[in-house]
Design an enzyme around this catalytic site. Structure first.
Site, PDB file in Angstrom:
ATOM      1  N   HIS A  35      60.539  38.643   7.249  1.00  0.00           N
ATOM      2  CA  HIS A  35      60.128  37.654   8.262  1.00  0.00           C
ATOM      3  C   HIS A  35      60.290  36.262   7.659  1.00  0.00           C
ATOM      4  O   HIS A  35      59.730  35.964   6.593  1.00  0.00           O
ATOM      5  CB  HIS A  35      58.684  37.922   8.678  1.00  0.00           C
ATOM      6  CG  HIS A  35      58.194  37.046   9.771  1.00  0.00           C
ATOM      7  ND1 HIS A  35      58.473  37.287  11.096  1.00  0.00           N
ATOM      8  CD2 HIS A  35      57.436  35.923   9.751  1.00  0.00           C
ATOM      9  CE1 HIS A  35      57.904  36.347  11.847  1.00  0.00           C
ATOM     10  NE2 HIS A  35      57.268  35.506  11.047  1.00  0.00           N
ATOM     11  N   MET A  70      59.653  27.972  14.530  1.00  0.00           N
ATOM     12  CA  MET A  70      58.545  27.144  15.008  1.00  0.00           C
ATOM     13  C   MET A  70      59.074  25.714  14.992  1.00  0.00           C
ATOM     14  O   MET A  70      58.683  24.881  14.157  1.00  0.00           O
ATOM     15  CB  MET A  70      57.319  27.326  14.088  1.00  0.00           C
ATOM     16  CG  MET A  70      56.642  28.670  14.289  1.00  0.00           C
ATOM     17  SD  MET A  70      55.586  29.131  12.900  1.00  0.00           S
ATOM     18  CE  MET A  70      56.801  29.946  11.849  1.00  0.00           C
ATOM     19  N   MET A 139      51.393  35.991  18.413  1.00  0.00           N
ATOM     20  CA  MET A 139      50.733  35.260  17.328  1.00  0.00           C
ATOM     21  C   MET A 139      49.247  35.590  17.341  1.00  0.00           C
ATOM     22  O   MET A 139      48.567  35.432  18.363  1.00  0.00           O
ATOM     23  CB  MET A 139      50.899  33.746  17.505  1.00  0.00           C
ATOM     24  CG  MET A 139      52.306  33.202  17.321  1.00  0.00           C
ATOM     25  SD  MET A 139      53.112  33.622  15.773  1.00  0.00           S
ATOM     26  CE  MET A 139      52.052  32.810  14.564  1.00  0.00           C
ATOM     27  N   GLY A 144      51.772  27.704  12.057  1.00  0.00           N
ATOM     28  CA  GLY A 144      51.850  26.547  11.173  1.00  0.00           C
ATOM     29  C   GLY A 144      51.500  26.805   9.726  1.00  0.00           C
ATOM     30  O   GLY A 144      51.990  26.116   8.840  1.00  0.00           O
ATOM     31  N   PHE A 145      50.658  27.785   9.488  1.00  0.00           N
ATOM     32  CA  PHE A 145      50.197  28.018   8.114  1.00  0.00           C
ATOM     33  C   PHE A 145      49.976  29.509   7.857  1.00  0.00           C
ATOM     34  O   PHE A 145      49.563  30.232   8.775  1.00  0.00           O
ATOM     35  CB  PHE A 145      48.872  27.287   7.856  1.00  0.00           C
ATOM     36  CG  PHE A 145      48.980  25.810   8.081  1.00  0.00           C
ATOM     37  CD1 PHE A 145      49.501  24.981   7.094  1.00  0.00           C
ATOM     38  CD2 PHE A 145      48.597  25.251   9.290  1.00  0.00           C
ATOM     39  CE1 PHE A 145      49.633  23.609   7.317  1.00  0.00           C
ATOM     40  CE2 PHE A 145      48.725  23.884   9.521  1.00  0.00           C
ATOM     41  CZ  PHE A 145      49.253  23.062   8.525  1.00  0.00           C
ATOM     42  N   GLY A 146      50.203  29.918   6.624  1.00  0.00           N
ATOM     43  CA  GLY A 146      49.821  31.257   6.210  1.00  0.00           C
ATOM     44  C   GLY A 146      48.332  31.274   5.874  1.00  0.00           C
ATOM     45  O   GLY A 146      47.680  30.219   5.794  1.00  0.00           O
ATOM     46  N   GLY A 147      47.788  32.463   5.712  1.00  0.00           N
ATOM     47  CA  GLY A 147      46.433  32.600   5.191  1.00  0.00           C
ATOM     48  C   GLY A 147      45.308  32.325   6.175  1.00  0.00           C
ATOM     49  O   GLY A 147      44.160  32.145   5.762  1.00  0.00           O
ATOM     50  N   GLY A 182      50.106  37.015  11.805  1.00  0.00           N
ATOM     51  CA  GLY A 182      48.984  36.152  11.435  1.00  0.00           C
ATOM     52  C   GLY A 182      47.729  36.923  11.105  1.00  0.00           C
ATOM     53  O   GLY A 182      47.187  37.631  11.942  1.00  0.00           O
ATOM     54  N   GLY A 183      47.286  36.811   9.856  1.00  0.00           N
ATOM     55  CA  GLY A 183      46.018  37.416   9.461  1.00  0.00           C
ATOM     56  C   GLY A 183      46.038  38.932   9.381  1.00  0.00           C
ATOM     57  O   GLY A 183      44.968  39.561   9.407  1.00  0.00           O
ATOM     58  N   GLY A 203      51.960  37.960   5.340  1.00  0.00           N
ATOM     59  CA  GLY A 203      52.378  37.009   4.321  1.00  0.00           C
ATOM     60  C   GLY A 203      51.442  37.040   3.143  1.00  0.00           C
ATOM     61  O   GLY A 203      51.700  37.688   2.126  1.00  0.00           O
ATOM     62  N   SER A 204      50.283  36.386   3.302  1.00  0.00           N
ATOM     63  CA  SER A 204      49.356  36.284   2.169  1.00  0.00           C
ATOM     64  C   SER A 204      48.860  37.655   1.716  1.00  0.00           C
ATOM     65  O   SER A 204      48.671  37.873   0.521  1.00  0.00           O
ATOM     66  CB  SER A 204      48.181  35.362   2.528  1.00  0.00           C
ATOM     67  OG  SER A 204      47.612  35.721   3.764  1.00  0.00           O
TER      68      SER A 204
HETATM   69  C1  DX5 Z   1      52.256  31.371  10.683  1.00  0.00           C
HETATM   70  C2  DX5 Z   1      53.495  32.176  10.353  1.00  0.00           C
HETATM   71  C3  DX5 Z   1      53.208  33.477   9.737  1.00  0.00           C
HETATM   72  C4  DX5 Z   1      52.497  33.429   8.411  1.00  0.00           C
HETATM   73  C5  DX5 Z   1      51.597  34.614   8.346  1.00  0.00           C
HETATM   74  O1  DX5 Z   1      52.613  30.291  11.482  1.00  0.00           O
HETATM   75  O2  DX5 Z   1      54.275  32.411  11.525  1.00  0.00           O
HETATM   76  O3  DX5 Z   1      54.369  34.309   9.667  1.00  0.00           O
HETATM   77  O4  DX5 Z   1      53.340  33.436   7.301  1.00  0.00           O
HETATM   78  O5  DX5 Z   1      50.846  34.523   7.186  1.00  0.00           O
HETATM   79  P1  DX5 Z   1      49.557  35.414   6.930  1.00  0.00           P
HETATM   80  O6  DX5 Z   1      50.006  36.845   6.947  1.00  0.00           O
HETATM   81  O7  DX5 Z   1      49.111  34.944   5.614  1.00  0.00           O
HETATM   82  O8  DX5 Z   1      48.593  35.114   8.051  1.00  0.00           O
HETATM   83 ZN    ZN Z   2      55.905  33.954  11.480  1.00  0.00          ZN
END
Ligand code: DX5
Ligand code: ZN
Length: 235
Positions: A35, A70, A139, A144-147, A182-183, A203-204
């Site tokens: 991804h 995005m 989503m 916008g952000f991981g974690g 996400g999460g 991700g995280s």
């Molecule tokens: C957020 C991204 C995600 C993000 C998910 O805007 O689209 O793909 O990397 O990260 P985690 O798994 O850490 O929520």
């Molecule tokens: Zn993503």
């Protein structure tokens, strides 16, 4: 009915100084999809990676590269990512002037096409473009952000879309992947699978669980076991 589950590590949380190794390592550990999060500091506040990075990692792995745009506007980047080796390109409908045209553009460029629904985006965006969709990405955080923490309302959205995809398939319709982003963690992925997702971005949860020897088998194995438990419960 969900037949298979795919694990899609988001490289947003990878070690960017070693990105080639990181993608190789997660695929060696059993990842099904990579991804690839593209953020433009306009549609979302963050700024990440573009087609050059996609082109650089593409030869390192033999799984689909799932590009999550995005960005606003969308269209100019579509041929660039297709040329860089993307297999799937998805975008946020609010970021495109002409959603149907953008979906057609992605397919004309030889990629599978997806729409991404933010937490507050209604399902009605899917209605008139259903036949053009290869993937729907729900989503479960604001982009916008991981974690960030998983927003539980995403479970209702996933169940509603799952019902619709299954009815469509029973009527002889085409396959549509249902991805969640996400999460997603080891301790909630089972519940998310039970709601109907078949493709799980993490991700995280994955990249923060690198073993001292640099491998990811343990965390991807743990995610996979939870997914198997969800499948057993369904059977
Ligand atoms: C957020 C991204 C995600 C993000 C998910 O805007 O689209 O793909 O990397 O990260 P985690 O798994 O850490 O929520
Ligand atoms: Zn993503």
């Amino acid at each position: 009915m969900t037949t298979s589950h795919r694990i899609a590590p988001s490289i947003l949380s990878a070690d960017f100084a070693r990105l080639g190794e990181e993608v190789e390592r997660v695929v060696a550990a059993g990842a099904d999809v990579i991804h690839f999060d593209v953020m433009d500091n306009h549609y979302v506040p963050n700024l990440t990676i573009g087609p050059l990075v996609c082109e650089a990692i593409r030869p390192r792995v033999d799984v689909p590269v799932d590009v999550h745009l995005m960005v606003k506007p969308v269209d100019a980047l579509v041929p660039m990512f297709a040329k860089a080796g993307a297999d799937i390109i998805s975008f946020h409908p609010e970021a495109s002037e002409h959603v149907d045209r953008t979906l057609a553009l992605i397919k004309d460029n030889g990629c599978k096409a997806g729409l991404v629904l933010n937490p507050a985006t209604p399902l009605s965006w899917l209605d008139h473009v259903w036949a053009k969709l290869d993937l729907i990405l729900v989503m479960s955080v604001n982009p916008g952000f991981g974690g960030q923490a998983f927003i539980p309302e995403a479970l209702n959205k996933l169940s509603a879309i799952r019902k619709r995809i299954d009815a469509h398939k029973r009527a002889g319709g085409h396959d549509i992947w249902l991805e969640v982003d996400g999460g997603v963690k080891v301790d909630n992925i089972r519940k998310i699978a039970e709601a109907g997702a078949d493709t799980f971005v993490a991700g995280s949860a994955i990249f923060s669980a690198r073993e001292p020897d640099g491998t990811y088998g343990k965390v991807i194995g743990a995610l996979r076991r939870e997914l198997e438990a969800a499948t057993m419960a369904r059977a």
